[in-house]
Design a protein around this motif. Sequence first.
Motif, PDB file in Angstrom:
ATOM      1  N   ARG A  89     -13.777  -6.629   5.380  1.00  0.00           N
ATOM      2  CA  ARG A  89     -13.295  -8.003   5.170  1.00  0.00           C
ATOM      3  C   ARG A  89     -11.850  -8.156   5.660  1.00  0.00           C
ATOM      4  N   LEU A  90     -11.026  -7.153   5.395  1.00  0.00           N
ATOM      5  CA  LEU A  90      -9.636  -7.218   5.832  1.00  0.00           C
ATOM      6  C   LEU A  90      -9.527  -7.159   7.357  1.00  0.00           C
ATOM      7  N   ALA A  91     -10.434  -6.426   8.011  1.00  0.00           N
ATOM      8  CA  ALA A  91     -10.419  -6.384   9.469  1.00  0.00           C
ATOM      9  C   ALA A  91     -10.636  -7.779  10.046  1.00  0.00           C
ATOM     10  N   GLN A  92     -11.544  -8.533   9.441  1.00  0.00           N
ATOM     11  CA  GLN A  92     -11.769  -9.906   9.891  1.00  0.00           C
ATOM     12  C   GLN A  92     -10.572 -10.797   9.566  1.00  0.00           C
ATOM     13  N   GLU A  93     -10.031 -10.617   8.379  1.00  0.00           N
ATOM     14  CA  GLU A  93      -8.905 -11.453   7.960  1.00  0.00           C
ATOM     15  C   GLU A  93      -7.667 -11.209   8.819  1.00  0.00           C
ATOM     16  N   TYR A  94      -7.423  -9.956   9.173  1.00  0.00           N
ATOM     17  CA  TYR A  94      -6.236  -9.624   9.965  1.00  0.00           C
ATOM     18  C   TYR A  94      -6.400 -10.005  11.435  1.00  0.00           C
ATOM     19  N   ALA A  95      -7.599 -10.386  11.819  1.00  0.00           N
ATOM     20  CA  ALA A  95      -7.850 -11.066  13.096  1.00  0.00           C
ATOM     21  C   ALA A  95      -7.301 -10.330  14.305  1.00  0.00           C
ATOM     22  N   GLY A  96      -7.639  -9.053  14.434  1.00  0.00           N
ATOM     23  CA  GLY A  96      -7.261  -8.325  15.637  1.00  0.00           C
ATOM     24  C   GLY A  96      -5.970  -7.558  15.553  1.00  0.00           C
ATOM     25  N   ARG A  97      -5.267  -7.648  14.422  1.00  0.00           N
ATOM     26  CA  ARG A  97      -4.041  -6.852  14.300  1.00  0.00           C
ATOM     27  C   ARG A  97      -4.356  -5.384  14.074  1.00  0.00           C
ATOM     28  N   PHE A  98      -5.595  -5.084  13.671  1.00  0.00           N
ATOM     29  CA  PHE A  98      -6.075  -3.705  13.703  1.00  0.00           C
ATOM     30  C   PHE A  98      -7.583  -3.737  13.920  1.00  0.00           C
ATOM     31  N   PHE A 135      -4.590   6.883   3.500  1.00  0.00           N
ATOM     32  CA  PHE A 135      -4.835   7.130   2.078  1.00  0.00           C
ATOM     33  C   PHE A 135      -6.222   7.719   1.903  1.00  0.00           C
ATOM     34  N   GLN A 136      -6.459   8.253   0.730  1.00  0.00           N
ATOM     35  CA  GLN A 136      -7.756   8.843   0.411  1.00  0.00           C
ATOM     36  C   GLN A 136      -8.242   8.270  -0.912  1.00  0.00           C
ATOM     37  N   GLY A 137      -9.515   7.943  -0.967  1.00  0.00           N
ATOM     38  CA  GLY A 137     -10.077   7.372  -2.180  1.00  0.00           C
ATOM     39  C   GLY A 137     -10.206   5.863  -2.085  1.00  0.00           C
ATOM     40  N   ALA A 138     -10.903   5.268  -3.056  1.00  0.00           N
ATOM     41  CA  ALA A 138     -11.108   3.822  -3.075  1.00  0.00           C
ATOM     42  C   ALA A 138      -9.880   3.152  -3.670  1.00  0.00           C
ATOM     43  N   ALA A 139      -8.884   2.919  -2.821  1.00  0.00           N
ATOM     44  CA  ALA A 139      -7.606   2.383  -3.269  1.00  0.00           C
ATOM     45  C   ALA A 139      -7.723   0.902  -3.629  1.00  0.00           C
ATOM     46  N   PRO A 140      -6.808   0.398  -4.487  1.00  0.00           N
ATOM     47  CA  PRO A 140      -6.784  -1.040  -4.796  1.00  0.00           C
ATOM     48  C   PRO A 140      -6.486  -1.865  -3.550  1.00  0.00           C
ATOM     49  N   GLU A 141      -7.017  -3.079  -3.507  1.00  0.00           N
ATOM     50  CA  GLU A 141      -6.862  -3.898  -2.309  1.00  0.00           C
ATOM     51  C   GLU A 141      -5.401  -4.177  -1.988  1.00  0.00           C
ATOM     52  N   GLN A 142      -4.574  -4.436  -2.997  1.00  0.00           N
ATOM     53  CA  GLN A 142      -3.167  -4.727  -2.723  1.00  0.00           C
ATOM     54  C   GLN A 142      -2.481  -3.546  -2.064  1.00  0.00           C
ATOM     55  N   GLN A 143      -2.819  -2.342  -2.503  1.00  0.00           N
ATOM     56  CA  GLN A 143      -2.260  -1.137  -1.894  1.00  0.00           C
ATOM     57  C   GLN A 143      -2.727  -0.999  -0.444  1.00  0.00           C
ATOM     58  N   ILE A 144      -3.989  -1.326  -0.200  1.00  0.00           N
ATOM     59  CA  ILE A 144      -4.514  -1.258   1.166  1.00  0.00           C
ATOM     60  C   ILE A 144      -3.782  -2.254   2.061  1.00  0.00           C
ATOM     61  N   ARG A 145      -3.581  -3.477   1.554  1.00  0.00           N
ATOM     62  CA  ARG A 145      -2.864  -4.487   2.338  1.00  0.00           C
ATOM     63  C   ARG A 145      -1.453  -4.008   2.694  1.00  0.00           C
ATOM     64  N   GLU A 146      -0.764  -3.443   1.728  1.00  0.00           N
ATOM     65  CA  GLU A 146       0.600  -2.972   1.972  1.00  0.00           C
ATOM     66  C   GLU A 146       0.611  -1.872   3.026  1.00  0.00           C
ATOM     67  N   THR A 147      -0.372  -0.974   2.954  1.00  0.00           N
ATOM     68  CA  THR A 147      -0.457   0.107   3.936  1.00  0.00           C
ATOM     69  C   THR A 147      -0.748  -0.438   5.327  1.00  0.00           C
TER      70      THR A 147
END
Length: 326
Positions: A89-98, A135-147
């Motif tokens: 979902r974040l890949a779609q939201e970030y729209a090509g930034r990764f 990161f490793q493991g099912a991290a919280p979404e906010q942490q993933i966004r920051e990374t």
Amino acid sequence: MQPRNMSMSGVVDLAAVKAAGEAKQKAEQVRADAAERGDSAAPSGLVINVDEASFEAEVLQRSAEVPVVIDFWAEWCEPCKQLGPVLERLAQEYAGRFLLAKIDVDHNQMLFQQFGVQGIPAVFAVVAGQALPLFQGAAPEQQIRETLDQLIQVSEQRFGITGLQGVPEGDAEGAEAEGEEAPAAPEPPEDPALAAAHSALDAGDLNGAVQAYKNVLADEPGNTEARLGLAQAELLARVQDLDAQQVRKEAADQPTAVDVQLKAADLDLVGGHVEDAFGRIVETVKRTAGDDRERARLRLLELFEVIGADDPRVVTARSALARVLF
């Protein structure tokens, strides 16, 4: 499995200094070629399945144009089933930034081993051909966004990689129900002195980078970015002429030789063996006294700057150092 943060500032290798300039040129060429072909939009596949056969083309080559985030997963892994949809979902939201590359470890053991994956889910990134753990493991979404935000920033500032162009924006968090897009906040202008320091580091002019960062710190002693840049530049300057094999042999033969152990610790850190570097210097502090002990202690603090104070490996090493000193 609990998520394990990986500080972006902790990924330092000598090849990255040279690769930065090369990657910028390659990224510019990729964009120029696309413009010449009349490609106004990026490929629609922001989430791709990658195997050993397609890895070079889909990950290594494309990492010159866009940061590629790798999700190592398996069908039997329950945390993977939690993390995977969030990343997609974040890949779609970030729209090509990764770009998100999904690798099934059961069918791609060679890649699993080459990246040194110790457990899944595990998330890595490849930028300009340089691999780094996120990161490793099912991290919280906010942490993933920051990374991800940090990854994108580093990719652009260090390698000139800005991502795919022409991808429609996804649904941003907090967007209005009517679909109105909030205007993006303007980027603050970069300090020219700091930009000069970054440019020198990217170009491999380590002495120039060291002096430039010192100039920034002379005016702004609390500038965190300049402190990090200075620590990285000084580390790279120390190791650039070392014979790694000879240093490691000397370190094994002379466990109480402070200079040799500090050189070996620098090589450990540049090679990504962060815990080994910290552990080596803590042991050196433990074995020494007086000026030698103080020299080793100060070097460890410098390496902490390279990795970042909030990295859990730094926190652990600080505790170990305190136990040895007190």
